[in-house]
Design an enzyme around this catalytic site. Sequence first.
Site, mmCIF file in Angstrom:
data_model
loop_
_atom_site.group_PDB
_atom_site.id
_atom_site.type_symbol
_atom_site.label_atom_id
_atom_site.label_comp_id
_atom_site.label_asym_id
_atom_site.label_seq_id
_atom_site.Cartn_x
_atom_site.Cartn_y
_atom_site.Cartn_z
ATOM 1 C CE LYS A 8 -15.247 4.512 5.697
ATOM 2 N NZ LYS A 8 -16.297 4.332 6.671
ATOM 3 C CB SER A 52 -22.991 2.283 6.872
ATOM 4 O OG SER A 52 -23.164 2.683 8.214
HETATM 5 C C1 LIG Z 1 -17.053 5.194 7.293
HETATM 6 C C2 LIG Z 1 -18.370 4.815 7.793
HETATM 7 C C3 LIG Z 1 -19.486 5.680 7.703
HETATM 8 C C4 LIG Z 1 -19.372 7.081 7.158
HETATM 9 O O1 LIG Z 1 -19.067 7.069 5.795
HETATM 10 P P1 LIG Z 1 -18.569 8.368 5.041
HETATM 11 O O2 LIG Z 1 -18.330 7.930 3.653
HETATM 12 O O3 LIG Z 1 -17.328 8.854 5.725
HETATM 13 O O4 LIG Z 1 -19.664 9.383 5.160
HETATM 14 C C5 LIG Z 1 -20.714 5.223 8.141
HETATM 15 N N1 LIG Z 1 -20.863 3.988 8.671
HETATM 16 C C6 LIG Z 1 -19.830 3.140 8.784
HETATM 17 C C7 LIG Z 1 -20.076 1.806 9.384
HETATM 18 C C8 LIG Z 1 -18.552 3.513 8.350
HETATM 19 O O5 LIG Z 1 -17.530 2.650 8.467
#
Ligand SMILES: *Cc1c(COP(=O)(O)O)cnc(C)c1O
Length: 337
Positions: A67, A318
Amino acid sequence: MSSTNSEERSSKPGDCSVTFADVERAARGLEGIAHRTPVMTSRTADARADARLFFKCENLQRGGAFKFRGAYNAIATLSDEQRRRGVIAYSSGNHAQAVALAGRLQGAAATIVMPKDAPGAKVAATREYGGEIVFYDRYTESREEICAALARERGLTTIPPYDHPQVIAGQGTAALELLRSIGELDVLLVSLGGGGLLAGSALAAKALSPRCRVIGVEPEAANDGQQSFRAGHVIRIPVPRSIADGALTTYLGGHNFPIIRALVEDIVTVSDQMLVDAMRLFAERMKIVVEPTGCLGAAAALSQRHHRPGERVGVLISGGNIDLPRYGELLRDGTGA
Ligand SMILES: *Cc1c(COP(=O)(O)O)cnc(C)c1O
């Protein structure tokens, strides 16, 4: 449209508010600021998936998730005047920390609207990064309204978590780095919430590895993206329950959906138990802490359902933000289901 070329038609470039050039520009702006996160491999994971897996470790990104990339890029593309007035975001999760940190680095004071009952660790982390927190009651108040009112009163610019062209472009830089460092892939598996990471990743993959099949991965209970993808229009669902707390969005963004529809191969789901199994593999074999939402792509890879044997499969890890007691509980007891 000036061209009747079928490839161009199928990727509907006219519908997309973001292009690969925006992702490249975001990558240049993040150079020396975002971590160029490592790409890890594991023979154990490869054997379990029957594939060659390349894990892009955004759990090791600043703020503990990808993010930071989108938030930093969105704030970087504001005017000096907008930055001076400050930014605002509503989030109880990784986007809050990202906006607070990215704002501080660029001299933009960040106000974060959070529910009163947000986890203490998240409130503390956001504060540490310099964010001013405004609490609201999630049962009686609307965070969108509070955010809009504060933005109006104080002249703040809202930085949304996913439905924003410059946020999408920033999120795409993780896949850009992955593909530039390891070369082309057969498949790229990406966690899906509101679609910022998936839309950005698809833009990068289609430019750098055109034959790569980009696949979004959602929790079973939060499959609004899969429903929308199949229906061809955005479908909203009630607030779902899953341990993947970063993917509990109830609909895909207006900027995100057309890009996903044009460039993504499929959207698939995994169970919470599969997320815990992936979390354990990361802990035991690869020695990395990954939050449940961060395990979506890996869980899909380990299921062997979305690639052919021996293929080169990219997995975007992510994020890695999770309270340690909760982490221990999940590893020890599973989902409790
Ligand atoms: C925000 C987030 C997501 C999802 O991302 P989007 O851009 O909303 O699809 C996935 N994994 C983590 C760890 C996140 O913080």
